[in-house]
Design an enzyme around this catalytic site. Structure first.
Site, PDB file in Angstrom:
ATOM      1  N   SER A 113       0.820  -1.216   0.000  1.00 55.77           N
ATOM      2  CA  SER A 113       0.000   0.000   0.000  1.00 55.77           C
ATOM      3  C   SER A 113       0.856   1.268   0.000  1.00 55.77           C
ATOM      4  O   SER A 113       1.661   1.472  -0.886  1.00 55.77           O
ATOM      5  CB  SER A 113      -0.954  -0.040   1.190  1.00 55.77           C
ATOM      6  OG  SER A 113      -1.887   0.988   1.100  1.00 55.77           O
ATOM      7  N   HIS A 114       0.727   2.056   1.042  1.00 56.18           N
ATOM      8  CA  HIS A 114       1.380   3.361   1.107  1.00 56.18           C
ATOM      9  C   HIS A 114       2.747   3.297   1.773  1.00 56.18           C
ATOM     10  O   HIS A 114       3.407   4.320   1.908  1.00 56.18           O
ATOM     11  CB  HIS A 114       0.479   4.288   1.909  1.00 56.18           C
ATOM     12  CG  HIS A 114       0.072   3.630   3.201  1.00 56.18           C
ATOM     13  ND1 HIS A 114      -0.930   2.690   3.248  1.00 56.18           N
ATOM     14  CD2 HIS A 114       0.574   3.706   4.439  1.00 56.18           C
ATOM     15  CE1 HIS A 114      -1.036   2.237   4.475  1.00 56.18           C
ATOM     16  NE2 HIS A 114      -0.136   2.838   5.224  1.00 56.18           N
ATOM     17  N   ASP A 278      -2.762   6.559  -3.218  1.00 56.27           N
ATOM     18  CA  ASP A 278      -1.592   5.982  -2.553  1.00 56.27           C
ATOM     19  C   ASP A 278      -0.855   4.976  -3.430  1.00 56.27           C
ATOM     20  O   ASP A 278      -1.146   4.834  -4.619  1.00 56.27           O
ATOM     21  CB  ASP A 278      -2.013   5.336  -1.222  1.00 56.27           C
ATOM     22  CG  ASP A 278      -2.770   4.043  -1.437  1.00 56.27           C
ATOM     23  OD1 ASP A 278      -3.453   3.936  -2.468  1.00 56.27           O
ATOM     24  OD2 ASP A 278      -2.678   3.139  -0.593  1.00 56.27           O
ATOM     25  N   ASP A 280      -0.853   1.766  -3.975  1.00 53.22           N
ATOM     26  CA  ASP A 280      -1.574   0.762  -4.764  1.00 53.22           C
ATOM     27  C   ASP A 280      -2.926   1.254  -5.260  1.00 53.22           C
ATOM     28  O   ASP A 280      -3.721   0.471  -5.797  1.00 53.22           O
ATOM     29  CB  ASP A 280      -1.734  -0.527  -3.959  1.00 53.22           C
ATOM     30  CG  ASP A 280      -2.571  -0.322  -2.713  1.00 53.22           C
ATOM     31  OD1 ASP A 280      -2.529   0.774  -2.142  1.00 53.22           O
ATOM     32  OD2 ASP A 280      -3.281  -1.266  -2.312  1.00 53.22           O
ATOM     33  N   ASP A 282      -5.700   2.484  -3.733  1.00 51.84           N
ATOM     34  CA  ASP A 282      -7.010   2.318  -3.098  1.00 51.84           C
ATOM     35  C   ASP A 282      -7.377   3.456  -2.152  1.00 51.84           C
ATOM     36  O   ASP A 282      -8.533   3.611  -1.789  1.00 51.84           O
ATOM     37  CB  ASP A 282      -7.128   0.943  -2.397  1.00 51.84           C
ATOM     38  CG  ASP A 282      -6.042   0.713  -1.369  1.00 51.84           C
ATOM     39  OD1 ASP A 282      -5.170   1.588  -1.200  1.00 51.84           O
ATOM     40  OD2 ASP A 282      -6.065  -0.368  -0.738  1.00 51.84           O
ATOM     41  N   ARG A 283      -6.401   4.265  -1.757  1.00 47.29           N
ATOM     42  CA  ARG A 283      -6.728   5.391  -0.865  1.00 47.29           C
ATOM     43  C   ARG A 283      -6.947   6.682  -1.646  1.00 47.29           C
ATOM     44  O   ARG A 283      -6.492   6.801  -2.790  1.00 47.29           O
ATOM     45  CB  ARG A 283      -5.590   5.629   0.129  1.00 47.29           C
ATOM     46  CG  ARG A 283      -5.414   4.494   1.084  1.00 47.29           C
ATOM     47  CD  ARG A 283      -4.418   4.847   2.162  1.00 47.29           C
ATOM     48  NE  ARG A 283      -4.363   3.735   3.118  1.00 47.29           N
ATOM     49  CZ  ARG A 283      -3.875   3.807   4.336  1.00 47.29           C
ATOM     50  NH1 ARG A 283      -3.358   4.941   4.761  1.00 47.29           N
ATOM     51  NH2 ARG A 283      -3.873   2.769   5.127  1.00 47.29           N
ATOM     52  N   LYS A 377     -11.396  -0.681  -1.416  1.00 47.42           N
ATOM     53  CA  LYS A 377     -11.552   0.757  -1.478  1.00 47.42           C
ATOM     54  C   LYS A 377     -10.930   1.220  -2.787  1.00 47.42           C
ATOM     55  O   LYS A 377     -10.078   0.530  -3.351  1.00 47.42           O
ATOM     56  CB  LYS A 377     -10.948   1.446  -0.273  1.00 47.42           C
ATOM     57  CG  LYS A 377      -9.518   1.091   0.050  1.00 47.42           C
ATOM     58  CD  LYS A 377      -9.125   1.748   1.354  1.00 47.42           C
ATOM     59  CE  LYS A 377      -7.720   1.380   1.764  1.00 47.42           C
ATOM     60  NZ  LYS A 377      -7.667   0.352   2.795  1.00 47.42           N
TER      61      LYS A 377
HETATM   62  C1  G1P Z   1      -4.496   0.676   8.148  1.00 44.15           C
HETATM   63  C2  G1P Z   1      -5.758   1.484   8.327  1.00 44.15           C
HETATM   64  C3  G1P Z   1      -6.967   0.667   7.904  1.00 44.15           C
HETATM   65  C4  G1P Z   1      -6.778   0.181   6.477  1.00 44.15           C
HETATM   66  C5  G1P Z   1      -5.451  -0.547   6.347  1.00 44.15           C
HETATM   67  C6  G1P Z   1      -5.160  -0.939   4.896  1.00 44.15           C
HETATM   68  O1  G1P Z   1      -4.535  -0.473   8.971  1.00 44.15           O
HETATM   69  O2  G1P Z   1      -5.899   1.926   9.652  1.00 44.15           O
HETATM   70  O3  G1P Z   1      -8.126   1.446   8.030  1.00 44.15           O
HETATM   71  O4  G1P Z   1      -7.830  -0.669   6.100  1.00 44.15           O
HETATM   72  O5  G1P Z   1      -4.391   0.276   6.800  1.00 44.15           O
HETATM   73  O6  G1P Z   1      -5.080   0.171   4.059  1.00 44.15           O
HETATM   74  P1  G1P Z   1      -3.798  -0.546  10.404  1.00 44.15           P
HETATM   75  O7  G1P Z   1      -2.359  -0.240  10.159  1.00 44.15           O
HETATM   76  O8  G1P Z   1      -4.442   0.496  11.254  1.00 44.15           O
HETATM   77  O9  G1P Z   1      -4.068  -1.945  10.892  1.00 44.15           O
HETATM   78 ZN    ZN Z   2      -3.396   1.215  -0.306  1.00 46.54          ZN
END
Ligand code: G1P
Ligand code: ZN
Length: 544
Positions: A113-114, A278, A280, A282-283, A377
């Site tokens: 992800s990010h 972000d 990937d 999705d954000r 998302k």
């Molecule tokens: C975090 C975010 C959560 C999201 C996830 C994946 O997870 O808080 O809402 O779904 O990234 O993008 P966390 O690190 O809090 O477990």
């Molecule tokens: Zn992501």
């Protein structure tokens, strides 16, 4: 065919977290590490003989290497076909869409992800099921169980495959079809939104926008949709070229990490609309000129206005938000007379509700919003939703949000993160809070009295599964809340997240600074959790 069975021994740290298995690249590079996890995944599944698997990732460092291994393992384990994003690239929402469009067995998405990328950065792998969504907990638990007892894995002995180009090649008995996901994704967006109205908005010359792709996966998608199909001027999309290390940045669209966009939007001559996605894809982050829309408010505004857009004109079946997300959308649901579900953190909990037709829109405070069009998302989708809304309402972002507050009241909301703290004292902080529930019930803090406190537990209304210990809530009589959670996506130490929220119905008090509005709650959080003592930090590392 040349299928090798290679002996291995288990690793004990392959438990998927909030969103798949995330580790440092250096961990994934250990001999057999990736292979073990992929074989454990296959071992936990049934009925994939001859079936189709979608494979792709956010393009970060190690993506291409991992894809070669996964292709050879999928072939050796009997998959019939892999749909592979060109160059190994697929945004997470595009992967979800592909799985659904092709009724694939599931998909493997490579992403952290990010989180920053590169040889010393993070890597990740997750499995999505045939509905296009992240595997539910019973599947991730089964993968983990298999990873603890794995003895060997299967791999096709074959040369590496070219990942560019188009069309179909064979890998052993398995077909590999390289697909252009950008076109399919753009067509899906055209079905949901009024592209003509958005085109007219850009053409009017009275509207400007900046989209920051942060050198991550959404660049090509955003260019195709915004600049080519919707007629936004060239260079509306900045940092559009996906890079293996995201240009050294931290592709998390928030006020801290998307600093280039944020400073542009604060300028006197800022564009009317700013957005980012972000690593990937999705954000999303939504900005007006000198105005930040919190993700929780964004979800609420979307729910209140969805009927104005073609894909949602028939109204919403229901909405859902993760527990720590602000309760702004609850008020909209109440006004609309629809159900609002409260789920644990992580997108996987929305899947059942979406599949059962109980909800149409859902979101999290962590810059994630989505709908029933996919089971992830979706960053660009959210941006297009807002663009369509701006085109229909013909008002600035700030005006739309302020009118929303006047009607529903304002939920002041903030999240304080203490990143990379020592795991043991962070656990202790949580345990002490749990141990202190009895003393907290009914306790008075100035004018605020604790209504209840608990460790959030969720019973899935569709399959009855129970997920417990999903975050500590302290809820006050006036509806204000403090939530404590440990992150399930980090790769170093622990990250403590403190979520703070209070509600302000009075429109004369809608202009406060968020941190000031929440100052009392911030003080109580420190008082009850002793954050400084346990984390050794005097302030959060990120405030969103
Ligand atoms: C975090 C975010 C959560 C999201 C996830 C994946 O997870 O808080 O809402 O779904 O990234 O993008 P966390 O690190 O809090 O477990
Ligand atoms: Zn992501």
């Amino acid at each position: 065919m040349n299928i090798l069975t290679i002996s291995t021994t288990p690793f004990d740290d392959q438990k998927p977290g909030t969103s798949g298995l995330r580790k440092k690249v250096t961990v994934f590079r250990q001999p057999h590490y990736l292979e073990n996890f992929v074989q454990a995944l296959f071992n936990s599944l049934d009925g994939y003989e001859g079936a189709t698997l979608v494979v792709g990732g956010d393009g970060r460092y190690y993506n291409r290497t991992a894809i070669q291994t996964i292709l050879k393992m999928a072939a050796a384990n009997g998959f019939g076909r892999v749909l592979l994003g060109r160059d190994g690239l697929l945004s997470t929402p595009a992967a979800s869409a592909l799985i659904r469009q092709h009724q694939a067995f599931g998909g493997i998405i490579l992403s952290a992800s990010h989180n920053p990328a590169g040889p010393d950065g993070d890597f990740g792998i997750k499995f999505n099921t045939g509905n296009g969504g992240p595997a539910p907990e019973n599947v991730t638990e089964a993968i983990y169980a298999h990873s603890r007892e794995i003895r060997d894995y299967r791999l096709l002995k074959a040369p590496d495959l070219g990942l560019g180009g188009a069309g179909e090649t064979q890998l052993g008995a398995m077909a590999v079809e390289i697909v252009d996901s950008v076109v399919a994704y753009a067509e899906l967006m055209e079905q949901l939104f009024d592209f003509d109205a958005i085109k007219a908005l850009f053409k009017s010359g009275l509207f400007s926008m900046c989209f920051d792709a942060m050198h991550a996966i959404t660049g090509p998608y955003a260019r195709e949709i915004l600049e080519h199909r919707l007629g936004a001027p060239v260079r509306t999309v900045i940092n559009a070229e996906p890079l293996e290390d995201f240009g050294g940045g931290h592709p998390d669209p928030n006020l801290v990490h998307a600093h280039e966009l944020v400073s542009l939007m604060e300028d006197r001559n800022a564009p009317d609309f700013g957005a980012a996605s972000d690593g990937d894809g999705d954000r999303n982050m939504i900005l007006g000129r000198r105005f930040f829309v919190t993700p929780s408010d964004s979800l609420a505004v979307m729910a209140a206005n969805a009927h104005l857009l073609p894909g949602y004109r028939l109204g919403l079946a229901g909405v859902a938000r993760s527990m720590p997300t602000s309760m702004a959308v609850d008020r909209v649901a109440e006004a609309l007379g629809i159900e609002c579900y409260e789920t644990p953190t992580g997108w996987k909990f929305f899947g059942n509700l979406l599949d059962a037709g109980k909800i149409t829109l859902c979101g999290e405070e962590s810059f994630g919003t989505g709908s029933d069009h996919v089971r992830e998302k979706d960053g660009l989708w959210a941006v297009l939703f807002w663009l369509n809304l701006l085109a229909v309402r013909k008002q600035p972002v700030e005006r739309i949000v302020r009118e929303h507050w006047v009607r529903y009241g304002r939920n002041y909301y903030s999240r304080h993160d203490y990143e990379g703290v020592d795991a043991a004292p962070a656990q202790e902080l949580m345990e002490r809070l749990r141990g202190g529930f009895d003393a907290l019930q009914g306790r008075q803090f100035g004018s605020l009295q604790v209504k209840f406190c608990d460790d959030f537990s969720y019973t899935d209304p569709v399959d009855g599964s129970v997920s417990s210990r999903q975050g500590i809530r302290i809820v006050f009589q006036d509806g204000s809340r403090i939530v404590f959670r440990l992150s399930g996506t980090g790769t170093v130490g622990a990250t403590l997240r403190v979520y703070l929220e209070c509600y302000e119905p009075d429109r004369r008090r809608h202009d406060l600074d968020t941190q000031e509005a929440l100052a009392t709650l911030i003080g109580i959080a420190e008082d009850v959790a002793q954050i400084r003592k346990h984390t050794g930090r005097s302030a959060p590392s990120v405030i969103t």
